[in-house]
Design a protein around this motif. Structure first.
Motif, PDB file in Angstrom:
ATOM      1  N   THR A 196      35.308  44.900  52.397  1.00  0.00           N
ATOM      2  CA  THR A 196      36.664  45.371  52.149  1.00  0.00           C
ATOM      3  C   THR A 196      36.668  46.893  52.211  1.00  0.00           C
ATOM      4  O   THR A 196      35.641  47.548  52.022  1.00  0.00           O
ATOM      5  N   ALA A 197      37.866  47.455  52.460  1.00  0.00           N
ATOM      6  CA  ALA A 197      37.985  48.911  52.459  1.00  0.00           C
ATOM      7  C   ALA A 197      37.872  49.448  51.046  1.00  0.00           C
ATOM      8  O   ALA A 197      37.265  50.494  50.807  1.00  0.00           O
ATOM      9  N   GLY A 198      38.470  48.731  50.085  1.00  0.00           N
ATOM     10  CA  GLY A 198      38.375  49.134  48.691  1.00  0.00           C
ATOM     11  C   GLY A 198      37.181  48.480  48.013  1.00  0.00           C
ATOM     12  O   GLY A 198      36.754  47.392  48.395  1.00  0.00           O
ATOM     13  N   ILE A 199      36.649  49.147  47.002  1.00  0.00           N
ATOM     14  CA  ILE A 199      35.507  48.608  46.262  1.00  0.00           C
ATOM     15  C   ILE A 199      35.862  48.366  44.802  1.00  0.00           C
ATOM     16  O   ILE A 199      34.981  48.186  43.966  1.00  0.00           O
ATOM     17  N   ASP A 200      37.170  48.318  44.487  1.00  0.00           N
ATOM     18  CA  ASP A 200      37.591  48.226  43.093  1.00  0.00           C
ATOM     19  C   ASP A 200      37.126  46.937  42.427  1.00  0.00           C
ATOM     20  O   ASP A 200      36.838  46.932  41.229  1.00  0.00           O
ATOM     21  N   ASP A 201      37.026  45.833  43.180  1.00  0.00           N
ATOM     22  CA  ASP A 201      36.565  44.582  42.576  1.00  0.00           C
ATOM     23  C   ASP A 201      35.141  44.723  42.049  1.00  0.00           C
ATOM     24  O   ASP A 201      34.814  44.256  40.957  1.00  0.00           O
ATOM     25  N   VAL A 202      34.284  45.345  42.850  1.00  0.00           N
ATOM     26  CA  VAL A 202      32.897  45.524  42.422  1.00  0.00           C
ATOM     27  C   VAL A 202      32.807  46.587  41.325  1.00  0.00           C
ATOM     28  O   VAL A 202      32.018  46.455  40.378  1.00  0.00           O
ATOM     29  N   LEU A 203      33.621  47.619  41.435  1.00  0.00           N
ATOM     30  CA  LEU A 203      33.608  48.663  40.401  1.00  0.00           C
ATOM     31  C   LEU A 203      33.937  48.087  39.028  1.00  0.00           C
ATOM     32  O   LEU A 203      33.431  48.564  38.012  1.00  0.00           O
ATOM     33  N   SER A 204      34.766  47.043  39.014  1.00  0.00           N
ATOM     34  CA  SER A 204      35.131  46.448  37.729  1.00  0.00           C
ATOM     35  C   SER A 204      33.953  45.773  37.044  1.00  0.00           C
ATOM     36  O   SER A 204      34.007  45.487  35.848  1.00  0.00           O
ATOM     37  N   ARG A 205      32.886  45.512  37.812  1.00  0.00           N
ATOM     38  CA  ARG A 205      31.687  44.886  37.243  1.00  0.00           C
ATOM     39  C   ARG A 205      30.452  45.756  37.449  1.00  0.00           C
ATOM     40  O   ARG A 205      29.332  45.265  37.558  1.00  0.00           O
ATOM     41  N   LEU A 206      30.675  47.056  37.494  1.00  0.00           N
ATOM     42  CA  LEU A 206      29.586  47.982  37.773  1.00  0.00           C
ATOM     43  C   LEU A 206      28.469  47.875  36.747  1.00  0.00           C
ATOM     44  O   LEU A 206      27.288  48.056  37.068  1.00  0.00           O
ATOM     45  N   SER A 207      28.820  47.544  35.524  1.00  0.00           N
ATOM     46  CA  SER A 207      27.799  47.447  34.472  1.00  0.00           C
ATOM     47  C   SER A 207      26.831  46.291  34.713  1.00  0.00           C
ATOM     48  O   SER A 207      25.752  46.249  34.117  1.00  0.00           O
TER      49      SER A 207
ATOM     50  N   LEU B 147      28.928  55.190  46.254  1.00  0.00           N
ATOM     51  CA  LEU B 147      28.247  55.675  45.052  1.00  0.00           C
ATOM     52  C   LEU B 147      26.900  55.018  44.938  1.00  0.00           C
ATOM     53  O   LEU B 147      26.619  54.012  45.598  1.00  0.00           O
ATOM     54  N   THR B 148      26.063  55.599  44.098  1.00  0.00           N
ATOM     55  CA  THR B 148      24.785  55.003  43.726  1.00  0.00           C
ATOM     56  C   THR B 148      24.825  54.754  42.232  1.00  0.00           C
ATOM     57  O   THR B 148      25.098  55.688  41.451  1.00  0.00           O
ATOM     58  N   THR B 149      24.616  53.535  41.814  1.00  0.00           N
ATOM     59  CA  THR B 149      24.746  53.191  40.395  1.00  0.00           C
ATOM     60  C   THR B 149      23.715  53.960  39.570  1.00  0.00           C
ATOM     61  O   THR B 149      22.602  54.221  40.002  1.00  0.00           O
ATOM     62  N   GLY B 150      24.147  54.324  38.369  1.00  0.00           N
ATOM     63  CA  GLY B 150      23.272  55.055  37.469  1.00  0.00           C
ATOM     64  C   GLY B 150      23.248  56.545  37.674  1.00  0.00           C
ATOM     65  O   GLY B 150      22.668  57.275  36.882  1.00  0.00           O
ATOM     66  N   VAL B 151      23.886  57.007  38.768  1.00  0.00           N
ATOM     67  CA  VAL B 151      23.973  58.430  39.041  1.00  0.00           C
ATOM     68  C   VAL B 151      25.205  58.978  38.339  1.00  0.00           C
ATOM     69  O   VAL B 151      26.239  58.304  38.264  1.00  0.00           O
ATOM     70  N   SER B 152      25.126  60.162  37.822  1.00  0.00           N
ATOM     71  CA  SER B 152      26.237  60.749  37.079  1.00  0.00           C
ATOM     72  C   SER B 152      27.523  60.671  37.871  1.00  0.00           C
ATOM     73  O   SER B 152      27.569  61.032  39.051  1.00  0.00           O
ATOM     74  N   GLY B 153      28.572  60.165  37.235  1.00  0.00           N
ATOM     75  CA  GLY B 153      29.868  60.004  37.891  1.00  0.00           C
ATOM     76  C   GLY B 153      30.084  58.628  38.458  1.00  0.00           C
ATOM     77  O   GLY B 153      31.188  58.284  38.858  1.00  0.00           O
ATOM     78  N   ALA B 154      29.018  57.791  38.522  1.00  0.00           N
ATOM     79  CA  ALA B 154      29.163  56.452  39.069  1.00  0.00           C
ATOM     80  C   ALA B 154      29.545  55.468  37.996  1.00  0.00           C
ATOM     81  O   ALA B 154      29.255  55.673  36.845  1.00  0.00           O
TER      82      ALA B 154
END
Length: 320
Positions: A74-85, A313-320
């Protein structure tokens, strides 16, 4: 141990996949209940299923203890961002830039033209066998404001050029200059909205854009203006939009809604001047060939340890 790659498209249907990984097909089933093709801990590259319920797409994330790349289609990544943890640190999250621009831009123009020229009214009149002529607004000589000037926003402008619009104004998260002219920051919206006859939303869904088109935003739009949303439903405050369209002051053409899917009986279905399509900006005949090319290219880079494209983004990096 050979790294596993989970693909939502059967691997034997994708030309150009590099040798090395073990390619496994997994498209999530309907709600993520489909049995995993192998131990998720061995998955190094997870390509997220497309057009599946949210639960299906994100179900494996917490089990992918060895994953290094999560690639959305997808163009957006908001679905995955919602479960970034749920994703371990150090994972590169990539979007599908290059896959959806043409189709989404086509739909943005389709919705704009159909709404301005009254195509839904013509279809209803045809069903009744009625000949209903008259003057309708044109796109020519109109001012268009594109909110969200990434690759999709730029593709929309590409397709506006032949329609002889009077002016295109561009807005993105931060100001910059392009070959076509300046891109204004979001802070300039209050000054730009009153001049636009058509406002096209193509922005990602982020904390900054959630509810962006709220009561104040809509109130600044000129009487009779058209709001086109090919971004994400929550970018628009549905209650505020209903107030404006039910009064007849504004019109809207929406490929995305909040809530989504739009439930039967929701007032948006019957609101005057509103055209709705069921989130079909991406799923066209252009999708599969472009998605396959993206996956083959990304996996070639992954196997050869070359920089990936579209890293958001790269998870765990500041701002991610």
């Amino acid at each position: 141990m050979t790294a596993d790659v989970w693909l939502p498209i059967p691997p034997d249907e994708i030309e150009g996949l590099p040798e090395g990984p073990r390619y496994l097909f997994w498209d999530g089933g309907e709600n993520g209940e489909q049995e995993y093709p192998a131990d998720p801990a061995h998955c190094a590259f997870y390509a997220v299923p497309y057009l599946k319920p949210h639960a299906a797409r994100v179900a494996p994330l917490k089990h992918l203890s060895g994953v290094r790349v999560v690639q959305t289609l997808t163009a957006g990544i908001d679905d995955v961002l919602s479960r970034l943890s749920d994703i371990r640190p150090g994972v590169q999250l990539c979007n599908a830039r290059g896959v959806h621009e043409a189709s989404t831009a086509e739909l943005a123009l389709t919705l704009t033209l159909a709404s301005l020229r009254g195509i839904p009214d013509f279809v209803r009149a045809q069903d009744r066998g009625e000949w209903k002529s008259g003057f309708r607004p044109a796109l020519a000589d109109r001012n268009v404001l594109i909110v969200g000037y990434g690759s999709i926003g730029a593709a929309i402008e590409d397709r506006l050029v032949p329609f002889e619009v009077a002016r295109v104004a561009r807005v993105a998260r931060s100001a910059r200059t392009t070959e076509r002219g300046p891109v204004h920051p979001l802070a300039d919206l209050p000054a730009l909205l009153p001049e636009a006859d058509v406002v096209i939303l193509a922005t990602p869904l982020t904390d900054a854009t959630r509810g962006l088109a709220g009561a104040d935003f809509l109130a600044r739009m000129k009487d009779g203006a058209l709001l086109v949303n090919v971004a994400r439903g929550p970018v628009v405050d549905t209650k505020a939009l209903l107030t404006e369209v039910e009064s007849g002051r504004l019109r809207a053409a929406l490929d995305v809604t909040d809530p989504e899917p739009l439930p039967p009986g929701h007032p948006l279905w019957q609101a005057p001047g509103v055209l709705i399509s069921p989130h079909v900006g991406g799923p066209t005949s252009a999708f599969l060939p472009r998605a396959k090319r993206l996956l083959a290219d990304q996996l070639t880079r992954f196997v050869n340890q070359e920089p990936l494209r579209n890293v958001m983004l790269t998870t765990g990096v500041s701002g991610a």
